[in-house]
Write a protein that holds these residues in place. Structure first.
Motif, PDB file in Angstrom:
ATOM      1  N   MET A  98      12.798 -10.231  -6.232  1.00 16.36           N
ATOM      2  CA  MET A  98      11.895  -9.009  -5.913  1.00 16.36           C
ATOM      3  C   MET A  98      12.573  -8.409  -4.765  1.00 16.36           C
ATOM      4  SD  MET A  98       8.122 -10.246  -6.984  1.00 16.36           S
ATOM      5  CE  MET A  98       7.970 -11.877  -7.539  1.00 16.36           C
ATOM      6  N   THR A  99      12.616  -7.012  -4.834  1.00 21.66           N
ATOM      7  CA  THR A  99      13.062  -6.340  -3.673  1.00 21.66           C
ATOM      8  C   THR A  99      12.052  -6.027  -2.660  1.00 21.66           C
ATOM      9  OG1 THR A  99      12.654  -3.973  -4.715  1.00 21.66           O
ATOM     10  CG2 THR A  99      14.791  -5.349  -5.028  1.00 21.66           C
ATOM     11  N   LYS A 100      12.286  -5.801  -1.341  1.00 24.46           N
ATOM     12  CA  LYS A 100      11.534  -5.380  -0.314  1.00 24.46           C
ATOM     13  C   LYS A 100      10.673  -4.213  -0.768  1.00 24.46           C
ATOM     14  CE  LYS A 100      11.253  -8.244   2.906  1.00 24.46           C
ATOM     15  NZ  LYS A 100       9.929  -8.836   3.155  1.00 24.46           N
ATOM     16  N   GLU A 101      11.401  -3.319  -1.394  1.00 19.60           N
ATOM     17  CA  GLU A 101      10.753  -1.825  -1.595  1.00 19.60           C
ATOM     18  C   GLU A 101       9.473  -2.198  -2.948  1.00 19.60           C
ATOM     19  OE1 GLU A 101      14.173  -2.117  -1.884  1.00 19.60           O
ATOM     20  OE2 GLU A 101      14.361  -1.261  -0.047  1.00 19.60           O
ATOM     21  N   PHE A 102       9.741  -3.058  -3.649  1.00 17.78           N
ATOM     22  CA  PHE A 102       9.104  -3.644  -4.740  1.00 17.78           C
ATOM     23  C   PHE A 102       7.710  -4.324  -4.060  1.00 17.78           C
ATOM     24  CE2 PHE A 102       7.195  -6.851  -7.604  1.00 17.78           C
ATOM     25  CZ  PHE A 102       6.771  -6.225  -8.736  1.00 17.78           C
ATOM     26  N   GLU A 103       8.145  -5.206  -3.017  1.00 19.31           N
ATOM     27  CA  GLU A 103       6.904  -5.955  -2.351  1.00 19.31           C
ATOM     28  C   GLU A 103       6.166  -4.764  -1.617  1.00 19.31           C
ATOM     29  OE1 GLU A 103       8.366  -9.017  -0.014  1.00 19.31           O
ATOM     30  OE2 GLU A 103       9.476 -10.084  -1.536  1.00 19.31           O
ATOM     31  N   GLN A 104       6.781  -3.989  -1.044  1.00 17.94           N
ATOM     32  CA  GLN A 104       5.807  -2.749  -0.391  1.00 17.94           C
ATOM     33  C   GLN A 104       4.980  -2.125  -1.271  1.00 17.94           C
ATOM     34  OE1 GLN A 104       9.104  -1.041   1.827  1.00 17.94           O
ATOM     35  NE2 GLN A 104       9.121  -2.421   3.518  1.00 17.94           N
ATOM     36  N   GLU A 105       5.292  -1.825  -2.355  1.00 14.92           N
ATOM     37  CA  GLU A 105       4.533  -0.991  -3.407  1.00 14.92           C
ATOM     38  C   GLU A 105       3.448  -1.674  -3.929  1.00 14.92           C
ATOM     39  OE1 GLU A 105       6.521   0.735  -6.762  1.00 14.92           O
ATOM     40  OE2 GLU A 105       8.547   0.957  -5.635  1.00 14.92           O
ATOM     41  N   VAL A 106       3.732  -3.103  -4.170  1.00 13.84           N
ATOM     42  CA  VAL A 106       2.674  -3.959  -4.636  1.00 13.84           C
ATOM     43  C   VAL A 106       1.829  -4.172  -3.380  1.00 13.84           C
ATOM     44  CG1 VAL A 106       2.124  -6.273  -5.353  1.00 13.84           C
ATOM     45  CG2 VAL A 106       4.094  -4.912  -6.363  1.00 13.84           C
ATOM     46  N   GLU A 107       2.047  -4.278  -2.402  1.00 18.37           N
ATOM     47  CA  GLU A 107       0.961  -4.538  -1.321  1.00 18.37           C
ATOM     48  C   GLU A 107       0.025  -3.149  -0.989  1.00 18.37           C
ATOM     49  OE1 GLU A 107       3.515  -5.375   2.359  1.00 18.37           O
ATOM     50  OE2 GLU A 107       3.190  -7.415   1.875  1.00 18.37           O
TER      51      GLU A 107
END
Length: 88
Positions: free
Chosen positions: A1-10
């Motif tokens: 999972m990319t950092k961008e994906f993690e940030q979107e989910v957060e």
């Protein structure tokens, strides 16, 4: 999972990514050929460590067809799918 994906989910859940309750939801789609989300889908949830690169799903039976969702299951039981596999 990319950092961008993690940030979107957060951002979507307003919970730190590492604290989200990730699950793999294994759907038996042998008879229906699709997931309908109508309350009658057959599935089993597996709690996972999202940092792992692979997981073992027990209970898979030869000859049946499955689909797997990576998602988040909240304390109240609501499930949010983040990604879905093709039928296997």
């Amino acid at each position: 999972m990319t950092k961008e994906f993690e940030q979107e989910v957060e951002k979507k859940f307003a919970i730190p990514f590492a604290e989200l309750p990730f699950v793999l939801r294994l759907f038996d789609v042998t008879e229906r050929k699709e997931i309908r989300n109508d309350g009658t889908d057959l599935y089993t949830d597996f709690d996972i460590n999202h940092r792992s690169s692979e997981w073992i799903l027990y209970g898979v039976t030869q000859g049946l067809e499955y689909c797997v969702d990576l998602g988040i299951r909240m304390v109240d039981g609501r499930f949010y799918s983040l990604s879905r596999s093709q039928m296997i």
